[in-house]
Design a protein around this motif. Structure first.
Motif, PDB file in Angstrom:
ATOM      1  N   GLN A   1      -6.599  16.897   6.572  1.00 47.13           N
ATOM      2  CA  GLN A   1      -6.510  15.380   5.915  1.00 47.13           C
ATOM      3  C   GLN A   1      -6.966  14.230   6.324  1.00 47.13           C
ATOM      4  O   GLN A   1      -6.780  13.278   6.358  1.00 47.13           O
TER       5      GLN A   1
ATOM      6  N   ARG B   1       0.565  -0.773   0.105  1.00 45.34           N
ATOM      7  CA  ARG B   1      -0.021  -0.053  -0.075  1.00 45.34           C
ATOM      8  C   ARG B   1       0.936   1.314   0.225  1.00 45.34           C
ATOM      9  O   ARG B   1       1.627   0.891   0.503  1.00 45.34           O
ATOM     10  N   LYS B   2      -0.150   2.445  -1.094  1.00 44.94           N
ATOM     11  CA  LYS B   2       0.754   3.794  -0.369  1.00 44.94           C
ATOM     12  C   LYS B   2       0.580   4.230   0.874  1.00 44.94           C
ATOM     13  O   LYS B   2      -0.678   4.700   1.137  1.00 44.94           O
TER      14      LYS B   2
ATOM     15  N   VAL C   1      -8.368  11.233   4.424  1.00 47.62           N
ATOM     16  CA  VAL C   1      -7.126  10.980   4.037  1.00 47.62           C
ATOM     17  C   VAL C   1      -6.749   9.742   5.270  1.00 47.62           C
ATOM     18  O   VAL C   1      -6.499   8.473   4.543  1.00 47.62           O
ATOM     19  N   PHE C   2      -5.920  10.585   6.143  1.00 46.52           N
ATOM     20  CA  PHE C   2      -5.718   9.290   7.001  1.00 46.52           C
ATOM     21  C   PHE C   2      -6.555   8.213   7.552  1.00 46.52           C
ATOM     22  O   PHE C   2      -5.885   6.975   7.871  1.00 46.52           O
TER      23      PHE C   2
ATOM     24  N   PRO D   1       0.160   7.613   3.164  1.00 42.44           N
ATOM     25  CA  PRO D   1       0.085   8.812   2.699  1.00 42.44           C
ATOM     26  C   PRO D   1       1.085   9.768   2.789  1.00 42.44           C
ATOM     27  O   PRO D   1       2.164   9.153   4.069  1.00 42.44           O
ATOM     28  N   THR D   2       1.261  10.493   2.427  1.00 41.92           N
ATOM     29  CA  THR D   2       2.738  11.648   1.706  1.00 41.92           C
ATOM     30  C   THR D   2       2.694  12.717   2.644  1.00 41.92           C
ATOM     31  O   THR D   2       1.469  13.187   4.099  1.00 41.92           O
TER      32      THR D   2
ATOM     33  N   LYS E   1      -8.865   6.559   6.029  1.00 45.46           N
ATOM     34  CA  LYS E   1      -9.589   5.640   5.049  1.00 45.46           C
ATOM     35  C   LYS E   1      -8.039   4.661   5.157  1.00 45.46           C
ATOM     36  O   LYS E   1      -8.157   3.507   5.142  1.00 45.46           O
ATOM     37  N   TYR E   2      -6.841   5.601   5.359  1.00 44.68           N
ATOM     38  CA  TYR E   2      -5.687   4.943   5.222  1.00 44.68           C
ATOM     39  C   TYR E   2      -5.634   4.112   6.255  1.00 44.68           C
ATOM     40  O   TYR E   2      -5.242   2.664   6.467  1.00 44.68           O
TER      41      TYR E   2
END
Length: 569
Positions: A202, A172-173, A205-206, A175-176, A208-209
């Motif tokens: 964010q 998995r990528k 985004v966090f 998050p930046t 979801k990861y």
């Protein structure tokens, strides 16, 4: 509102204890928000809420179904923390605790301690490269794989999906800007840091990861705090200890003094029935522990010993936490013991002679086919070990280890031969406590004195020789750790005094054998060489006995020194 510390409690059982602790927090001036797992029944939940309804600064958050190792635990803490921040604007620190946590010191001391550190976040936060927090093999992989299945409820799917991702080299990528960190789930964060985590741009985004990260409650806040905090102390203010399997230690009533020594503010995990602990710590400030810097390291040595005792135990004692896992026994046996092979066939009175000469406990053939031949003909020996061959043979290892354990402090000796049960040959050979002395081929002496037909003798001799030959291979193996002495029957008979003296020196007082009269009486071997030659003539090669003259008489003992074959381990 006088309190500046808000308590977020995660509750899923022992509601009576959670009620006590929540009331203690609230009545000490700390606002409390409680999350109750939806797995708690509706009636129990209503009773729990009703029991705390008189406390104005105590609220209940929206409920979630929580499961270990899943996102649900983070979600529950988020919901409760959001309610805390919204409902109690004067709170400067938020302390995450569970229903099984117990305050160990006056709450005001915690409030004062945090007031002196208004910008400090207390949370364990370490990268996977720096500290191997994870137990079970998944550290960095928990951040680079997906974990949609419950480890507890769907273990096969969980393991299968991990194997599939490894095979496909799936990653998995991350998050930046995120550098994954791990640590204890029990934290105490400043209002500013926690608000930044929950209100950050964010967050979606966090979240979801982390929903597909394994055990995110040990990494979500621990990672995000690095983005927002200006001052992190990478430690938890909650005393929580874990065993070698990663499971939390439970504190019981007899841990009272241990908890006092820690000087910690809060401890987890407390046994619900530990009445003495709850009475001792949920008390008035005058009776509570005195002010001191939290120092869980003061009791780390005790926990380290507890873990060692659980994983390694006492030498030679087999217990539930290590049995039946091989090589967890911390020593196969607890004390030295001696095994003699062939001596009882060559000497008429070897067992009583050895007992008298060394002061040791000397048994006959413990692994004889019909019964265990305990010293004195006993049918039940120390520790209620029976002489029953059937019971013994059902677990040979337990039979021997129980015997050695129950007679600690006494030197145990026993006889052995190819006629006995052979199931422990490797176990004894690899045991550093064992001392094994063998006269190879001596098992043929009873056949020599028997009235069996020669065809039967040849067949039985071939069988016994094969068994002993295999056993000698075990004893000569590089994996054997016992002290092993091997000599052929011919070598021994030529010079018996030296090995007999070595036996006495090894296991008994240093008594010098001056004459043959002090040695045990050897059986009559007249005609033995001819007997062996007859076996050879019948097609059986008795090689373990050594080279005997084929005449009618064998010189039974000389003073000529000859060193037996010796293997030292």
């Amino acid at each position: 509102m006088s309190g500046s510390v808000g308590i977020v409690m995660m509750v899923h059982n022992a509601l009576d204890r959670a009620t006590q602790v929540a009331r203690h927090w609230a009545e000490s001036g700390c606002p409390v928000v409680i999350h109750v797992d939806t797995q708690v029944g509706r009636d129990a939940y209503k009773e729990f809420v009703g029991g705390l309804s008189d406390l104005p600064d105590l609220k209940f958050s929206k409920r979630h179904r929580c499961e270990w190792g899943t996102w649900s635990l983070v979600q529950a803490s988020q919901t409760a923390s959001e309610l805390m921040l919204e409902s109690f604007p004067d709170v400067s620190h938020i302390y995450l605790a569970s229903g099984s946590c117990l305050p160990l010191r006056p709450v005001q001391e915690l409030v004062d301690y945090l007031a002196e550190r208004p910008r400090t976040d207390f949370i364990e936060s370490a990268t996977t490269d720096d500290v191997p927090w994870a137990i079970g093999g998944l550290d960095a992989e928990r951040f680079t794989m997906r974990f949609p299945f419950s480890w507890k409820r769907h273990r096969e799917l969980f393991d299968g999906y991990v194997r599939l991702q490894r095979r496909l080299r799936y990653k998995r990528k991350i998050p930046t800007g995120l550098v994954p960190h791990l640590g204890s789930q029990w934290w105490c964060l400043t209002r500013r840091t926690l608000s930044s985590i929950l209100e950050g741009e964010q967050r979606d985004v966090f979240d979801k990861y982390f929903k597909r990260v394994w055990i995110p409650d040990e990494s979500y806040y621990q990672t995000l705090v690095r983005l927002y905090s200006t001052n992190i102390e990478s430690r938890s203010l909650t005393l929580s200890k874990f065993d070698y399997q990663g499971k939390p230690h439970t504190f019981y009533d007899d841990h009272l003094q241990l908890l006092r020594r820690s000087d910690c503010f809060v401890a987890r995990k407390i046994w619900p029935n530990a009445d003495r602990l709850y009475q001792a710590f949920l008390t008035d400030a005058a009776s509570a522990m005195k002010k001191a810097e939290p120092n869980p390291g003061k009791i780390d040595r005790i926990f380290a010993k507890a873990v060692e005792r659980r994983t390694r135990g006492r030498a030679g004692l087999y217990m539930q936490s290590r049995y039946p896992v091989e090589d967890r026994e911390n020593g196969a046996t607890p004390a030295p013991y001696s095994v003699f092979q062939g001596f009882s066939y060559l000497f008429e009175d070897f067992v009583p002679w050895l007992a008298k000469s060394t002061g040791s406990t000397v048994h006959g053939h413990l692994f004889a086919p019909k019964r265990a031949e305990f010293t004195g003909g006993e049918s039940i020996y120390s520790g209620c070990v029976p002489d029953s061959a059937a019971m013994r043979d059902s677990n040979l290892k337990a039979f021997l280890t129980n015997l050695i354990w129950n007679t600690r402090g006494e030197q145990q000796c026993f006889q052995f031969s190819p006629r006995d049960a052979q199931g422990l040959n490797w176990f004894i050979a690899k045991d550093p406590n064992a001392s094994i002395t063998v006269i190879t081929g001596a098992w043929v002496v009873p056949l020599f004195h028997s009235n069996l037909g020669f065809v039967e003798i040849r067949k039985e001799a071939a069988r016994l020789q094969k068994i002993e030959n295999d056993h000698m291979g075990v004893l000569r193996s590089p994996w054997a750790k016992a002290r092993v002495r091997i000599m052929t029957m011919a070598e021994f008979i030529e010079a018996p005094m030296e090995p007999l003296q070595t036996i006495i020196d090894t296991i008994g007082p240093r008594n010098k054998l001056r004459t043959l009269s002090e040695a045990p009486k050897m059986v009559d071997l007249t005609g033995f060489g001819k007997f062996l030659q007859n076996l050879k003539n019948q097609g059986m090669h008795p090689h373990l006995m050594g080279d005997f003259p084929s005449g009618d008489h064998i010189a039974q003992a000389t003073s000529k020194p000859r060193r037996p074959y010796l293997v030292r381990k």
